[in-house]
Write an enzyme that holds these catalytic residues in place. Structure first.
Site, PDB file in Angstrom:
ATOM      1  CB  THR A   5     -67.533 -24.052  68.441  1.00  0.00           C
ATOM      2  OG1 THR A   5     -67.574 -23.664  69.128  1.00  0.00           O
ATOM      3  CG2 THR A   5     -66.893 -25.786  68.706  1.00  0.00           C
ATOM      4  NE  ARG A  50     -70.890 -20.075  73.532  1.00  0.00           N
ATOM      5  CZ  ARG A  50     -70.759 -19.010  73.017  1.00  0.00           C
ATOM      6  NH1 ARG A  50     -71.292 -20.158  72.141  1.00  0.00           N
ATOM      7  NH2 ARG A  50     -70.799 -18.331  72.764  1.00  0.00           N
ATOM      8  CB  ILE A  97     -69.780 -27.084  65.800  1.00  0.00           C
ATOM      9  CG1 ILE A  97     -68.571 -27.183  65.063  1.00  0.00           C
ATOM     10  CG2 ILE A  97     -69.258 -28.800  66.447  1.00  0.00           C
ATOM     11  CD1 ILE A  97     -67.361 -27.535  65.258  1.00  0.00           C
ATOM     12  CG  ASP A  98     -72.433 -22.350  69.464  1.00  0.00           C
ATOM     13  OD1 ASP A  98     -72.923 -22.584  68.690  1.00  0.00           O
ATOM     14  OD2 ASP A  98     -71.529 -22.195  70.839  1.00  0.00           O
ATOM     15  CE  LYS A  99     -67.717 -15.481  63.149  1.00  0.00           C
ATOM     16  NZ  LYS A  99     -68.373 -14.395  62.809  1.00  0.00           N
TER      17      LYS A  99
END
Length: 341
Positions: free
Chosen positions: A155, A262, A151-153
């Protein structure tokens, strides 16, 4: 044109030194250095300049576009090479579940999952190496041991990491199947600007790297990678007589592409609150808000996205494992402020 200075750059404490010739007079600093350093790309040169590794006439220059003059002495100090193999670091982990085969982590916003350009330390992988030692699966490679999905930094939420190769293989197969024939589930909570008129829907739009900015993802009509996001309205915020200010949406992934939620939500016209990459116009929206909501939204410095549900089949026991994560404090504060609006 003279390519070598009449002095030894190492005597000056530099790894490379060059006196600007008349042919290079008035040219950009990055172009001049790249022309002198045949083994180094212009992008690498620009990175070194921005990092403060280049001086012109004993003055540190951090602008690649800086124009040089004939006779200027350019000096370059190369940083020590980074160790490509991540090392264990004592970074606190929120462990939700752990056994001999796998570990489930509740990742805080701001923590990068694995080492990469600009983030060689301080990542989840560094924390896992310290926590698990040599028991992490090696299938992901040296830089991504045990990593099955990301998962994104910025998130927050749940991740499962494999501690053995057999667990890695079993989990990877489930994620590749996207839950079509098994119990795998991934649900995200997103706070977005505006609200769809329908209560639920599906976004089916291919994704690819943007040609204008390779760090960003964009929707493409042809080629790209197939991407499907299912969404459902959980709550709407604002004056019932006006267009909704924002909404809480649950997103479930049928595919797992970089920045998928996103990009898909922005493409549909409902960008995530706080998303500086894909939430164009968010500053204008904030300026129209009243206090205290305006202050709360302004200081929410990440995309409002939380991976709150993760379910999968244990790769050895066959048991269905289901985990939920409560909203982190910043997400909860934003949600409560919107509910009061």
């Amino acid at each position: 044109m003279t390519k070598i200075t009449p002095y030894d750059p190492h005597e000056l404490g530099a790894d490379f030194a060059y006196t600007v010739s008349d042919e290079d007079n008035g040219k950009r600093l990055d172009a001049v250095l790249a022309g002198q350093l045949d083994t180094m790309s212009r992008n690498r040169v620009q990175t070194l300049i921005k990092a403060g590794e280049v001086t012109v006439g004993s003055r540190k220059i951090i602008e690649p576009k800086h124009r040089v003059n004939e006779g200027d002495c350019i000096e370059l100090q190369l940083p020590e090479a980074e160790d490509p193999e991540p090392q264990g670091e004592n970074i606190p982990l929120a462990v939700v579940f752990e056994d001999d085969e796998l570990i489930v982590i509740d990742k805080p916003a701001g923590l990068v999952v694995h080492p990469g350009a600009g983030n060689w330390t301080g990542t989840l992988v560094n924390a896992l190496i310290h926590h698990c030692g040599s028991s992490l699966s090696g299938i992901g490679g040296v830089k991504r041991p045990g990593i099955v999905h990301r998962i994104d930094k910025d998130t927050s939420g749940l991740l499962v990491v494999a501690k053995t190769d057999r667990a890695h293989q079993g989990l990877s197969a489930q994620f590749a199947d996207h839950g079509r024939s098994g119990p795998l589930e991934r649900a995200y909570s997103a706070l977005v600007w505006g609200a769809p008129s329908s209560l639920k829907g599906t976004i089916d739009a291919n994704l690819a790297r943007s040609h204008a900015n390779r760090q960003k993802i964009t929707v493409v009509k042809a080629a790209g990678r197939h991407a499907v996001t299912h969404w459902k309205i959980k709550d709407r915020f604002g004056n019932p007589e006006d267009e909704p200010l924002a909404s809480l949406i649950e997103c479930r992934l049928e595919t797992g592409r970089t920045h998928q939620i996103r990009v898909h939500m922005a493409y549909a016209g409902y960008p995530l609150i706080g998303d500086k990459d894909y939430g164009s116009g968010f500053k204008t929206k904030i300026n129209r808000l009243e206090q205290p909501l305006k202050s709360i939204v302004s200081r929410f410095n990440r995309q409002a996205l939380h991976a709150g549900l993760l379910a999968f089949e244990h790769p050895l026991s066959g048991e269905t494992m289901r985990f939920t994560s409560p909203y982190p404090a910043d997400f909860s504060e934003l949600l409560h402020a919107l509910q009061k609006f």
